[in-house]
Design a protein around this motif. Structure first.
Motif, PDB file in Angstrom:
ATOM      1  N   ASP A 117       0.917  -1.116   0.045  1.00 12.15           N
ATOM      2  CA  ASP A 117      -0.170   0.016   0.064  1.00 12.15           C
ATOM      3  C   ASP A 117       0.724   1.090   0.063  1.00 12.15           C
ATOM      4  O   ASP A 117       1.960   0.954   0.129  1.00 12.15           O
ATOM      5  N   PRO A 118       0.328   2.682  -0.170  1.00 15.42           N
ATOM      6  CA  PRO A 118       1.014   3.555  -0.491  1.00 15.42           C
ATOM      7  C   PRO A 118       1.798   4.002   0.743  1.00 15.42           C
ATOM      8  O   PRO A 118       2.922   4.741   0.916  1.00 15.42           O
ATOM      9  N   THR A 119       1.624   3.567   2.213  1.00 17.02           N
ATOM     10  CA  THR A 119       2.334   3.876   3.284  1.00 17.02           C
ATOM     11  C   THR A 119       3.701   2.940   3.488  1.00 17.02           C
ATOM     12  O   THR A 119       4.335   3.197   4.174  1.00 17.02           O
ATOM     13  N   GLY A 120       3.848   1.932   2.518  1.00 13.44           N
ATOM     14  CA  GLY A 120       4.960   0.912   2.778  1.00 13.44           C
ATOM     15  C   GLY A 120       4.487  -0.304   3.247  1.00 13.44           C
ATOM     16  O   GLY A 120       5.213  -1.260   3.435  1.00 13.44           O
ATOM     17  N   ASP A 121       3.310  -0.208   3.971  1.00 15.34           N
ATOM     18  CA  ASP A 121       2.869  -1.699   4.624  1.00 15.34           C
ATOM     19  C   ASP A 121       2.332  -2.972   3.618  1.00 15.34           C
ATOM     20  O   ASP A 121       2.035  -2.551   2.378  1.00 15.34           O
ATOM     21  N   VAL A 122       2.643  -3.763   3.811  1.00 16.56           N
ATOM     22  CA  VAL A 122       2.343  -5.123   2.907  1.00 16.56           C
ATOM     23  C   VAL A 122       1.210  -6.028   3.567  1.00 16.56           C
ATOM     24  O   VAL A 122       1.033  -6.157   4.572  1.00 16.56           O
ATOM     25  N   HIS A 123       0.279  -6.214   2.652  1.00 18.05           N
ATOM     26  CA  HIS A 123      -0.969  -7.124   2.879  1.00 18.05           C
ATOM     27  C   HIS A 123      -0.577  -8.250   2.160  1.00 18.05           C
ATOM     28  O   HIS A 123      -0.371  -8.511   0.956  1.00 18.05           O
ATOM     29  N   ILE A 124      -1.122  -9.510   2.940  1.00 15.50           N
ATOM     30  CA  ILE A 124      -1.006 -10.777   2.438  1.00 15.50           C
ATOM     31  C   ILE A 124      -2.214 -11.730   2.697  1.00 15.50           C
ATOM     32  O   ILE A 124      -2.872 -11.365   3.844  1.00 15.50           O
TER      33      ILE A 124
END
Length: 305
Positions: A117-124
């Protein structure tokens, strides 16, 4: 269908953020890097074995003696327990052996999605569907997904849908092993007034009277009907634990009493972790109507004292 490391890298890798590796045949894992943290996630069990905020010590404990092999439970990190917690409550109804804590933690999940995501967090997102093993154990009409949001906070969510024509009963849990400096110095806030079943004292029901819980011996407590947020105090770290869709909280440490009987724990492992678990079990077992969906989530945030 089994996903290969080549297929995973082609479809789901995110440059500098998500890469795929194989410890040995059948043990595929994701290495996840964000500006705020690093993590390791195995497809077997949808099992998170590492989450380390940037510049800090690891938040999760992984036993140095844990098996990392197909079909073997991983000792440490966040085992996903489903569709029962501990020994199965109705195991005698089935001819086949019901594995401790369910089949989800030793099943290979399917990777469905990776996203930066734009914040740099990763979603799995991973999914689990019925197979020969689950059907032999009476679970042939369900879908389950595990969603991970990895960044400065860790959020895990298990969603289960009943695809059958009859109600489905199950238990579930995130058996989280929090890494601590010294278990005997840890304090846990948030359980005062809760009723628990003491598994180390013949399942006697007791009430948590103290405002802070201290680990002074082997502990295996199932706190029922509680959804309160908790805080672990570990030296200069304050670990906030919040949950939704979970009515049971379990705390566990084997101490010197049970550790010798657990071959995948080192002799001193008990000193370096506490398990604080978001669960639905025993009094809080789920009965899911046909077509219905149930979700349970746990969010962990680190703060300096």
């Amino acid at each position: 269908m089994t996903q290969t490391i080549a297929e995973l890298n082609e479809r789901f890798a995110i440059r500098d953020h998500v890469t795929f590796h194989e410890d040995e045949p059948g043990m595929l894992k994701l290495r996840i890097a964000t500006p705020a943290s690093e993590a390791t996630l195995y497809l077997q069990g949808a099992h998170l074995t590492q989450w380390t905020p940037a510049g800090r010590s690891p938040m999760l404990y992984l036993s140095p003696k844990s098996a990392l092999a197909p079909g073997k439970p991983i000792r440490g990190g966040v085992p996903v327990l489903f569709p029962w917690f501990g020994p199965r409550w109705n195991a005698a109804d089935f001819a086949v052996t019901s594995p401790m804590h369910g089949f989800a933690r030793i099943s290979v999940w399917t990777l469905e999605r990776t996203h930066l995501d734009p914040t740099g967090d990763v979603h799995i997102t991973l999914s689990l569907a019925p197979d020969e093993t689950s059907r032999s154990l009476g679970y042939d009409n369900f879908t389950a997904t595990m969603d991970f949001h990895i960044g400065a906070e860790l959020r895990m969510a298990l969603t289960v849908t009943n695809r059958g024509a009859e109600p489905m009963q199950f238990e579930e849990g995130f058996h989280t092993y929090f890494a601590v400096n010294d278990v005997e110095q840890v304090l846990l806030d948030g359980l005062r007034g809760s009723t628990y079943l003491d598994k180390r004292d013949d399942m006697i029901r007791k009430v948590q009277r103290e405002s802070q819980f201290r680990f002074t011996r082997d502990v295996d407590q199932v706190h029922v009907h509680t959804a309160e947020p908790l805080t672990l105090h570990d030296g200069d770290r304050k670990i906030h634990i919040a949950k939704e869709g979970s009515q049971t909280t379990v705390i566990w440490n084997p101490w010197t009493v049970l550790t010798p009987g657990l071959p995948d724990l080192a002799e001193d492992s008990w000193e370096h972790f506490v398990c604080v678990e978001a669960v639905n079990a025993l009094d809080d077992r789920i009965t899911l109507a046909p077509g219905a969906t149930h979700g349970m989530s746990m969010t962990v945030m680190l703060q300096n004292e």
